[in-house]
Design an enzyme around this catalytic site. Structure first.
Site, PDB file in Angstrom:
ATOM      1  CG  ASP A 138      -1.858  -1.318   1.349  1.00 26.18           C
ATOM      2  OD1 ASP A 138      -1.830  -1.913   0.245  1.00 26.18           O
ATOM      3  OD2 ASP A 138      -2.559  -1.125   2.134  1.00 26.18           O
ATOM      4  CB  CYS A 161      -1.725  -2.892   5.476  1.00 30.02           C
ATOM      5  SG  CYS A 161      -3.598  -2.277   5.347  1.00 30.02           S
ATOM      6  CE  LYS A 164      -3.872  -4.199   1.441  1.00 33.03           C
ATOM      7  NZ  LYS A 164      -4.514  -3.489   2.564  1.00 33.03           N
TER       8      LYS A 164
END
Length: 228
Positions: A13, A169, A121
């Protein structure tokens, strides 16, 4: 490299909304990790995978989708849509990484030409999915990205995890990679936390799972070869 060392790099990310100066959920100094990650991308990993939050506008993690709730401070309980008895509490966030927006783009300074795959995701509006492997539900699981299977098909033995944010994450990526049987290293210089004061405790939790938090200059990274 020998057959007993087949490493993969997962860049979690590294997106505009998670970085200063304009990210809606900017992690302090998040952009500063990019040069380190670019150095890693030049190394001979078997595969290099970037993940992206790729949320619909009605995503359950957005505080704006819950009347009277405030991002960062409020929480919401999420139930498994297929099993109401399975539930968990999750923190609410500002709107971020909405599909097709500039905030969802990978940083332009990231050497994306070195990547083998980009995995999206968090696409199901009903569930939070910090981990790039799957959601937290198990009975039954709601979303599995297929990442574990991809790594197994490539006979990966070791997984190196970097990106944002360290305490959400990235943490969950490292824990789930370990759960799936991979020797897992989280490279500390290549991540930043949302809640910086809580990082030491978070790091202990990550290492309690069996993953290792390592240094860019440590033997685990030097093993990858010259170029750092």
């Amino acid at each position: 490299m020998t057959d007993t060392f087949r490493p993969a790099l997962i860049v979690v990310d590294l997106q505009e909304d998670f970085c200063p100066p304009n990210g809606s959920l900017a992690v302090a100094n998040g952009r500063d990790i990019t040069p380190f990650i670019n150095k890693l991308l030049a190394l001979p990993f078997i595969t290099k995978i970037a993940t992206k939050d790729w949320h619909p506008r009605d995503h359950v993690s957005f505080a704006t989708n819950h009347e009277g709730k405030t991002p960062f401070t409020d929480f919401v309980t999420i139930s498994n849509p297929y099993n109401e008895s399975e539930r968990y509490e999750t923190r609410l966030w500002p709107v971020h990484c909405v599909q097709g927006t500039r905030g969802a783009e990978l940083l332009p300074e990231l050497h994306t030409h070195q990547l083998n795959q980009i995995l999206e995701k968090g696409t199901d509006p009903r569930i939070e999915m910090y981990s790039p492997f799957y959601d937290p539900f198990t009975s039954p699981r709601v979303c599995d990205s297929g990442l574990a299977q991809t790594l197994r098909e490539k006979q990966i033995t070791h997984v190196y995890v970097v990106g944002l944010a360290a305490d959400y994450c990235v943490k969950n990526a490292a824990i789930d990679a370990t759960k799936e049987g991979f020797e897992t290293y989280l490279i500390e210089e290549c991540t930043r936390a949302v809640d910086t004061p809580g990082w030491p405790e978070c790091k202990r939790n990550i290492e309690a799972s069996g993953a290792k938090v390592v240094s860019m200059h440590g033997p685990e990274v030097r093993r990858l070869g010259p170029g750092l």
